[in-house]
Design a protein around this motif. Structure first.
Motif, PDB file in Angstrom:
ATOM      1  N   TYR A   9       0.817  -1.232   0.181  1.00  0.00           N
ATOM      2  CA  TYR A   9       0.014   0.164  -0.009  1.00  0.00           C
ATOM      3  C   TYR A   9       0.752   1.377  -0.155  1.00  0.00           C
ATOM      4  O   TYR A   9       0.789   2.198  -0.661  1.00  0.00           O
ATOM      5  N   LEU A  10       1.951   1.253   0.809  1.00  0.00           N
ATOM      6  CA  LEU A  10       2.799   2.455   0.935  1.00  0.00           C
ATOM      7  C   LEU A  10       3.374   2.597  -0.264  1.00  0.00           C
ATOM      8  O   LEU A  10       3.769   3.809  -0.888  1.00  0.00           O
ATOM      9  N   ILE A  11       4.101   1.665  -1.197  1.00  0.00           N
ATOM     10  CA  ILE A  11       4.750   1.627  -2.139  1.00  0.00           C
ATOM     11  C   ILE A  11       3.873   2.212  -3.377  1.00  0.00           C
ATOM     12  O   ILE A  11       4.100   3.079  -4.009  1.00  0.00           O
ATOM     13  N   ASN A  18       3.022  10.346  -4.428  1.00  0.00           N
ATOM     14  CA  ASN A  18       4.489  11.009  -4.218  1.00  0.00           C
ATOM     15  C   ASN A  18       4.799  10.898  -2.813  1.00  0.00           C
ATOM     16  O   ASN A  18       5.414  11.781  -2.328  1.00  0.00           O
ATOM     17  N   THR A  19       4.091  10.006  -2.024  1.00  0.00           N
ATOM     18  CA  THR A  19       4.676   9.679  -0.682  1.00  0.00           C
ATOM     19  C   THR A  19       6.042   9.594  -0.718  1.00  0.00           C
ATOM     20  O   THR A  19       6.510   8.694  -1.189  1.00  0.00           O
ATOM     21  N   PRO A  20       6.669  10.405   0.128  1.00  0.00           N
ATOM     22  CA  PRO A  20       8.026  10.128   0.214  1.00  0.00           C
ATOM     23  C   PRO A  20       8.763   9.124   0.554  1.00  0.00           C
ATOM     24  O   PRO A  20       8.136   8.418   1.687  1.00  0.00           O
ATOM     25  N   ALA A  21       9.853   8.679   0.345  1.00  0.00           N
ATOM     26  CA  ALA A  21      10.344   7.284   0.843  1.00  0.00           C
ATOM     27  C   ALA A  21      10.596   7.322   2.372  1.00  0.00           C
ATOM     28  O   ALA A  21      10.362   6.305   3.020  1.00  0.00           O
ATOM     29  N   ASP A  22      11.070   8.373   2.765  1.00  0.00           N
ATOM     30  CA  ASP A  22      11.436   8.538   4.152  1.00  0.00           C
ATOM     31  C   ASP A  22      10.131   8.344   5.009  1.00  0.00           C
ATOM     32  O   ASP A  22      10.272   7.933   6.274  1.00  0.00           O
ATOM     33  N   ARG A  24       7.592   6.732   4.227  1.00  0.00           N
ATOM     34  CA  ARG A  24       7.031   5.354   3.842  1.00  0.00           C
ATOM     35  C   ARG A  24       7.752   4.450   4.895  1.00  0.00           C
ATOM     36  O   ARG A  24       7.282   3.671   5.525  1.00  0.00           O
ATOM     37  N   PHE A  25       9.046   4.750   5.175  1.00  0.00           N
ATOM     38  CA  PHE A  25       9.867   4.062   5.950  1.00  0.00           C
ATOM     39  C   PHE A  25       9.410   4.195   7.420  1.00  0.00           C
ATOM     40  O   PHE A  25       9.404   3.342   8.288  1.00  0.00           O
ATOM     41  N   LEU A  26       8.982   5.451   7.683  1.00  0.00           N
ATOM     42  CA  LEU A  26       8.594   5.848   8.943  1.00  0.00           C
ATOM     43  C   LEU A  26       7.347   4.988   9.423  1.00  0.00           C
ATOM     44  O   LEU A  26       7.427   4.492  10.789  1.00  0.00           O
ATOM     45  N   ILE A  27       6.391   5.121   8.526  1.00  0.00           N
ATOM     46  CA  ILE A  27       5.238   4.286   8.779  1.00  0.00           C
ATOM     47  C   ILE A  27       5.457   2.824   8.820  1.00  0.00           C
ATOM     48  O   ILE A  27       4.914   2.324  10.105  1.00  0.00           O
ATOM     49  N   GLU A  28       6.348   2.330   8.208  1.00  0.00           N
ATOM     50  CA  GLU A  28       6.776   0.806   8.366  1.00  0.00           C
ATOM     51  C   GLU A  28       7.427   0.615   9.614  1.00  0.00           C
ATOM     52  O   GLU A  28       7.137  -0.480  10.396  1.00  0.00           O
ATOM     53  N   VAL A  29       8.240   1.474  10.153  1.00  0.00           N
ATOM     54  CA  VAL A  29       8.754   1.279  11.492  1.00  0.00           C
ATOM     55  C   VAL A  29       7.889   1.235  12.362  1.00  0.00           C
ATOM     56  O   VAL A  29       7.768   0.704  13.624  1.00  0.00           O
ATOM     57  N   VAL A  30       7.089   2.318  12.376  1.00  0.00           N
ATOM     58  CA  VAL A  30       5.912   2.371  13.388  1.00  0.00           C
ATOM     59  C   VAL A  30       5.070   1.332  13.697  1.00  0.00           C
ATOM     60  O   VAL A  30       4.755   0.686  14.664  1.00  0.00           O
ATOM     61  N   ALA A  31       4.615   0.559  12.407  1.00  0.00           N
ATOM     62  CA  ALA A  31       3.672  -0.414  12.526  1.00  0.00           C
ATOM     63  C   ALA A  31       4.367  -1.595  12.926  1.00  0.00           C
ATOM     64  O   ALA A  31       4.257  -2.454  13.790  1.00  0.00           O
ATOM     65  N   ARG A  32       5.984  -1.953  12.793  1.00  0.00           N
ATOM     66  CA  ARG A  32       6.719  -2.801  13.196  1.00  0.00           C
ATOM     67  C   ARG A  32       6.838  -2.952  14.783  1.00  0.00           C
ATOM     68  O   ARG A  32       6.649  -3.709  15.735  1.00  0.00           O
ATOM     69  N   THR A 155      -3.682  20.444  11.536  1.00  0.00           N
ATOM     70  CA  THR A 155      -3.809  20.579  10.185  1.00  0.00           C
ATOM     71  C   THR A 155      -2.389  20.307   9.457  1.00  0.00           C
ATOM     72  O   THR A 155      -2.547  20.025   8.388  1.00  0.00           O
ATOM     73  N   ARG A 156      -1.259  20.354  10.053  1.00  0.00           N
ATOM     74  CA  ARG A 156      -0.141  20.295   9.764  1.00  0.00           C
ATOM     75  C   ARG A 156       0.377  18.722   9.577  1.00  0.00           C
ATOM     76  O   ARG A 156       1.618  18.672   9.197  1.00  0.00           O
ATOM     77  N   GLN A 157      -0.529  18.026  10.039  1.00  0.00           N
ATOM     78  CA  GLN A 157      -0.028  16.433  10.377  1.00  0.00           C
ATOM     79  C   GLN A 157       0.037  15.996   9.014  1.00  0.00           C
ATOM     80  O   GLN A 157      -0.734  16.275   8.034  1.00  0.00           O
ATOM     81  N   VAL A 158       1.246  15.048   8.591  1.00  0.00           N
ATOM     82  CA  VAL A 158       1.342  14.480   7.310  1.00  0.00           C
ATOM     83  C   VAL A 158       0.714  13.096   7.190  1.00  0.00           C
ATOM     84  O   VAL A 158       0.452  12.453   6.383  1.00  0.00           O
TER      85      VAL A 158
END
Ligand code: AFP
Length: 335
Positions: A9-11, A18-22, A24-32, A155-158
């Motif tokens: 989904y993130l890829i 255009n979700t930035p790669a970093d 995407r990595f952040l969300i994966e790490v939080v999920a882990r 409102t600034r949350q990404v």
């Protein structure tokens, strides 16, 4: 059709939005990290993780062992990857500095590591709530990251999300284009997309509030709840049902799944505090998710996401969920 994992989904988000790669990595790490917390929570008494510490957090609340453990899991998972400039947690007095031996990144991670922890010892759902902000430019500053970097309106949350550790472990996520729900497949060890395009119905017949605080409420809340309780014979002309889990994650998850209204109003128990829930760790991420699912969220007078925070551990009144009811209770406050 093949299953869509969180990674896939993130890829796909990177390709389509255009979700930035970093990020995407952040969300994966939080999920882990959430998987690791889920594992600890599920051990219960067998893991020796139930019960309280002898410490209090900055809110003056006695910390549960699992509050502290979950906080450590999130910090350790996120400090080394180079994606964060800093972290802040409901369980820590001050902003967490990324150790000097690791590179720093563009984002700030804010979290409540274990929401609803009074539920742990009785085996009722708890969860982790998180919010991602961009770190403001620091103009060549190299010193510690101050609290002010985090004080940005919702409102600034990404990105924002929560994991719920219930009969199933789920991760609900928004990157600002809708809300997706992933269920943890324990055999594969992956979060799998199971709830696409989540929408909160505009109307509802269900509300959530801690009624034991009724005598402390302000007049608009008393009036509104009396009307809800009057049911069909009252001014709202329909019967309402009530639920209260006492873990915001679980109460909001129910609303995302089948609609409803969640209220934690300001009350007179601690008149100097504008509510019980924390703006940065609870109200902002949950409001972002609810709005992205078509619902609404206010503190009674203002959209929560527009509030300019003045401190990390700021509290706020919360009314969120189905739009029609949030608008009604907000209008009563304006009256
Ligand atoms: P913790 O994160 O400290 O466990 O607090 C949970 C919470 O802030 C929120 O999740 C609930 O909605 C609320 O407390 C329930 O509180 P009451 O016990 O006052 O109903």
């Amino acid at each position: 059709m093949s299953r869509v994992t969180l990674s896939r989904y993130l890829i796909e988000q990177t390709r389509s939005h255009n979700t930035p790669a970093d990020l995407r990595f952040l969300i994966e790490v939080v999920a882990r990290a959430c998987k690791a917390i889920s594992h600890q929570v599920s051990k219960g008494a067998l893991g020796g993780v139930l019960g309280s510490m002898e410490t209090e957090n900055v809110q003056g609340e006695v910390q549960k062992k699992l509050d502290v453990l979950s906080n450590e899991i999130l910090l350790e998972a996120n400090e080394w990857g180079g994606h964060l400039a800093g972290m802040a947690s409901e369980e820590m007095d001050n902003a967490y500095q990324i150790p000097g031996r690791y590179p720093k990144g563009a984002y700030l991670l804010v979290f409540d590591p274990l929401d609803g922890s009074s539920n742990i010892d009785v085996n009722v759902s708890v969860g982790t709530i998180f919010s991602v902000l961009r770190c403001p430019e620091r103009n060549g500053e190299n010193g510690d990251l101050g609290e002010d970097a985090f004080l940005q309106p919702g409102t600034r949350q990404v990105a924002a999300g929560y994991a719920i550790y219930g009969p199933q472990t789920m991760l609900m996520l928004t990157l600002g284009n809708g809300v997706k729900g992933f269920t943890l497949d324990r055999e594969l060890g992956s979060f799998v997309l199971t709830h696409d395009n989540i929408k909160v119905p505009e109307t509802t017949q269900e509300f959530a509030i801690n009624m034991s605080n009724q005598r402390h409420w302000e007049p608009p809340v008393t009036r509104y709840v009396e009307e809800l309780l009057a049911g069909k014979t009252g001014p709202l002309g329909k019967d309402y049902n009530m639920r209260w889990v006492a873990a915001m994650v679980a109460d909001v998850h129910r609303i995302l799944t089948r609609g409803g209204l969640f209220m934690y109003p300001r009350d007179s128990r601690e008149p100097e505090k504008p509510g019980k829930l924390r703006l940065m760790y609870e109200a902002n991420p949950m409001s972002f998710i609810i709005e992205q699912a078509g619902g609404a969220s206010t503190n009674g007078v203002q959209r929560i996401l527009d509030i300019q925070p003045t401190s990390l551990h700021q509290r706020v009144a919360v009314f969120l969920g189905s739009k029609e009811e949030v608008e009604r209770v907000t209008a009563y406050h304006q009256n």
